[in-house]
Design a protein around this motif. Structure first.
Motif, PDB file in Angstrom:
ATOM      1  N   GLU A  46      13.037   8.921  -5.847  1.00 56.30           N
ATOM      2  CA  GLU A  46      13.630   8.856  -4.521  1.00 56.30           C
ATOM      3  C   GLU A  46      13.180   7.602  -3.787  1.00 56.30           C
ATOM      4  O   GLU A  46      12.057   7.114  -3.976  1.00 56.30           O
ATOM      5  N   LEU A  47      14.072   7.128  -2.918  1.00 56.07           N
ATOM      6  CA  LEU A  47      13.768   5.962  -2.100  1.00 56.07           C
ATOM      7  C   LEU A  47      12.825   6.356  -0.979  1.00 56.07           C
ATOM      8  O   LEU A  47      13.065   7.331  -0.266  1.00 56.07           O
ATOM      9  N   VAL A  48      11.759   5.585  -0.823  1.00 52.14           N
ATOM     10  CA  VAL A  48      10.765   5.850   0.220  1.00 52.14           C
ATOM     11  C   VAL A  48      10.948   4.901   1.395  1.00 52.14           C
ATOM     12  O   VAL A  48      10.990   5.329   2.551  1.00 52.14           O
ATOM     13  N   ALA A  49      11.030   3.612   1.104  1.00 52.38           N
ATOM     14  CA  ALA A  49      11.140   2.608   2.159  1.00 52.38           C
ATOM     15  C   ALA A  49      11.744   1.340   1.581  1.00 52.38           C
ATOM     16  O   ALA A  49      11.600   1.073   0.388  1.00 52.38           O
ATOM     17  N   SER A  50      12.383   0.571   2.451  1.00 51.54           N
ATOM     18  CA  SER A  50      12.947  -0.698   2.006  1.00 51.54           C
ATOM     19  C   SER A  50      12.853  -1.720   3.129  1.00 51.54           C
ATOM     20  O   SER A  50      12.787  -1.369   4.314  1.00 51.54           O
ATOM     21  N   VAL A  51      12.832  -2.979   2.722  1.00 52.87           N
ATOM     22  CA  VAL A  51      12.834  -4.081   3.688  1.00 52.87           C
ATOM     23  C   VAL A  51      13.834  -5.123   3.199  1.00 52.87           C
ATOM     24  O   VAL A  51      13.831  -5.506   2.030  1.00 52.87           O
ATOM     25  N   SER A  52      14.721  -5.533   4.095  1.00 53.22           N
ATOM     26  CA  SER A  52      15.723  -6.522   3.730  1.00 53.22           C
ATOM     27  C   SER A  52      15.116  -7.922   3.740  1.00 53.22           C
ATOM     28  O   SER A  52      13.993  -8.125   4.222  1.00 53.22           O
ATOM     29  N   ASP A  61      13.303  10.055   5.724  1.00 57.93           N
ATOM     30  CA  ASP A  61      12.895  10.898   6.848  1.00 57.93           C
ATOM     31  C   ASP A  61      11.513  11.504   6.624  1.00 57.93           C
ATOM     32  O   ASP A  61      10.746  11.692   7.574  1.00 57.93           O
ATOM     33  N   SER A  62      11.198  11.787   5.379  1.00 53.63           N
ATOM     34  CA  SER A  62       9.938  12.455   5.058  1.00 53.63           C
ATOM     35  C   SER A  62       8.708  11.582   5.312  1.00 53.63           C
ATOM     36  O   SER A  62       7.589  12.105   5.380  1.00 53.63           O
ATOM     37  N   VAL A  63       8.900  10.267   5.444  1.00 53.43           N
ATOM     38  CA  VAL A  63       7.744   9.381   5.629  1.00 53.43           C
ATOM     39  C   VAL A  63       7.788   8.611   6.948  1.00 53.43           C
ATOM     40  O   VAL A  63       6.849   7.869   7.261  1.00 53.43           O
ATOM     41  N   LYS A  64       8.854   8.773   7.714  1.00 54.11           N
ATOM     42  CA  LYS A  64       8.966   8.050   8.983  1.00 54.11           C
ATOM     43  C   LYS A  64       7.783   8.362   9.892  1.00 54.11           C
ATOM     44  O   LYS A  64       7.387   9.515  10.041  1.00 54.11           O
ATOM     45  N   GLY A  65       7.231   7.310  10.469  1.00 53.82           N
ATOM     46  CA  GLY A  65       6.094   7.479  11.360  1.00 53.82           C
ATOM     47  C   GLY A  65       4.755   7.508  10.648  1.00 53.82           C
ATOM     48  O   GLY A  65       3.705   7.457  11.291  1.00 53.82           O
ATOM     49  N   LEU A  80       3.008  -1.306   1.080  1.00 51.81           N
ATOM     50  CA  LEU A  80       3.379  -0.018   1.649  1.00 51.81           C
ATOM     51  C   LEU A  80       2.104   0.620   2.174  1.00 51.81           C
ATOM     52  O   LEU A  80       1.267   1.080   1.389  1.00 51.81           O
ATOM     53  N   GLN A  81       1.955   0.615   3.498  1.00 58.74           N
ATOM     54  CA  GLN A  81       0.822   1.277   4.134  1.00 58.74           C
ATOM     55  C   GLN A  81       1.176   2.738   4.338  1.00 58.74           C
ATOM     56  O   GLN A  81       2.182   3.055   4.974  1.00 58.74           O
ATOM     57  N   MET A  82       0.361   3.619   3.789  1.00 58.70           N
ATOM     58  CA  MET A  82       0.634   5.055   3.846  1.00 58.70           C
ATOM     59  C   MET A  82      -0.504   5.745   4.589  1.00 58.70           C
ATOM     60  O   MET A  82      -1.650   5.706   4.151  1.00 58.70           O
ATOM     61  N   ASN A  83      -0.164   6.341   5.722  1.00 59.77           N
ATOM     62  CA  ASN A  83      -1.140   7.059   6.542  1.00 59.77           C
ATOM     63  C   ASN A  83      -0.791   8.543   6.602  1.00 59.77           C
ATOM     64  O   ASN A  83       0.326   8.946   6.271  1.00 59.77           O
ATOM     65  N   SER A  84      -1.747   9.324   7.035  1.00 63.07           N
ATOM     66  CA  SER A  84      -1.539  10.775   7.184  1.00 63.07           C
ATOM     67  C   SER A  84      -0.919  11.375   5.927  1.00 63.07           C
ATOM     68  O   SER A  84       0.055  12.130   5.987  1.00 63.07           O
ATOM     69  N   LEU A  85      -1.500  11.042   4.808  1.00 59.15           N
ATOM     70  CA  LEU A  85      -0.926  11.466   3.528  1.00 59.15           C
ATOM     71  C   LEU A  85      -0.982  12.981   3.361  1.00 59.15           C
ATOM     72  O   LEU A  85      -1.928  13.644   3.824  1.00 59.15           O
TER      73      LEU A  85
END
Length: 115
Positions: A46-52, A61-65, A80-85
């Motif tokens: 699944e796609l988590v995040a992308s940057v153009s 939606d599951s990782v927003k914020g 990819l900085q991942m907080n509140s894992l």
């Protein structure tokens, strides 16, 4: 030859943080969109995040914020900085880019969130 190398995965407790890196060679990242995907056991990738290439970011939606994607053009690297894992973030994380309709993937880095 395009090569993407992910790093930064590991074991972390719930609520913790990790920062993944995707270093590229054979391609200048700044000109192309870059995405992070993940695949948990028994589930589809699944796609988590992308940057153009212009810097526009998008998140599942599951990782927003909680997750932040960024790029360092001088280092030809995307992060990819991942907080509140959460335990449900456990997966192999892959970096992806597309150039001239050809997709390139890294080998993945394992992230395990568990107490």
């Amino acid at each position: 030859q395009v090569q993407l190398v992910e790093s930064g995965g590991g074991l972390v407790q719930p609520g913790g943080s990790l920062k993944l890196s995707c270093a590229a060679s054979g391609i200048t990242f700044r000109y192309y969109p870059v995405s992070w995907y993940r695949q948990a056991p028994g589930k589809q990738r699944e796609l988590v995040a992308s940057v153009s290439n212009g810097g526009t970011t998008n998140y599942a939606d599951s990782v927003k914020g909680r997750f932040t994607i960024s790029r360092d053009n001088a280092k030809n690297t995307v992060y990819l900085q991942m907080n509140s894992l959460k335990p449900e973030d456990t997966a192999v994380y892959y970096c992806n880019t597309v150039r001239s309709t050809v997709g390139y993937w890294g080998q993945g880095t394992q992230v395990t969130v568990s107490s």
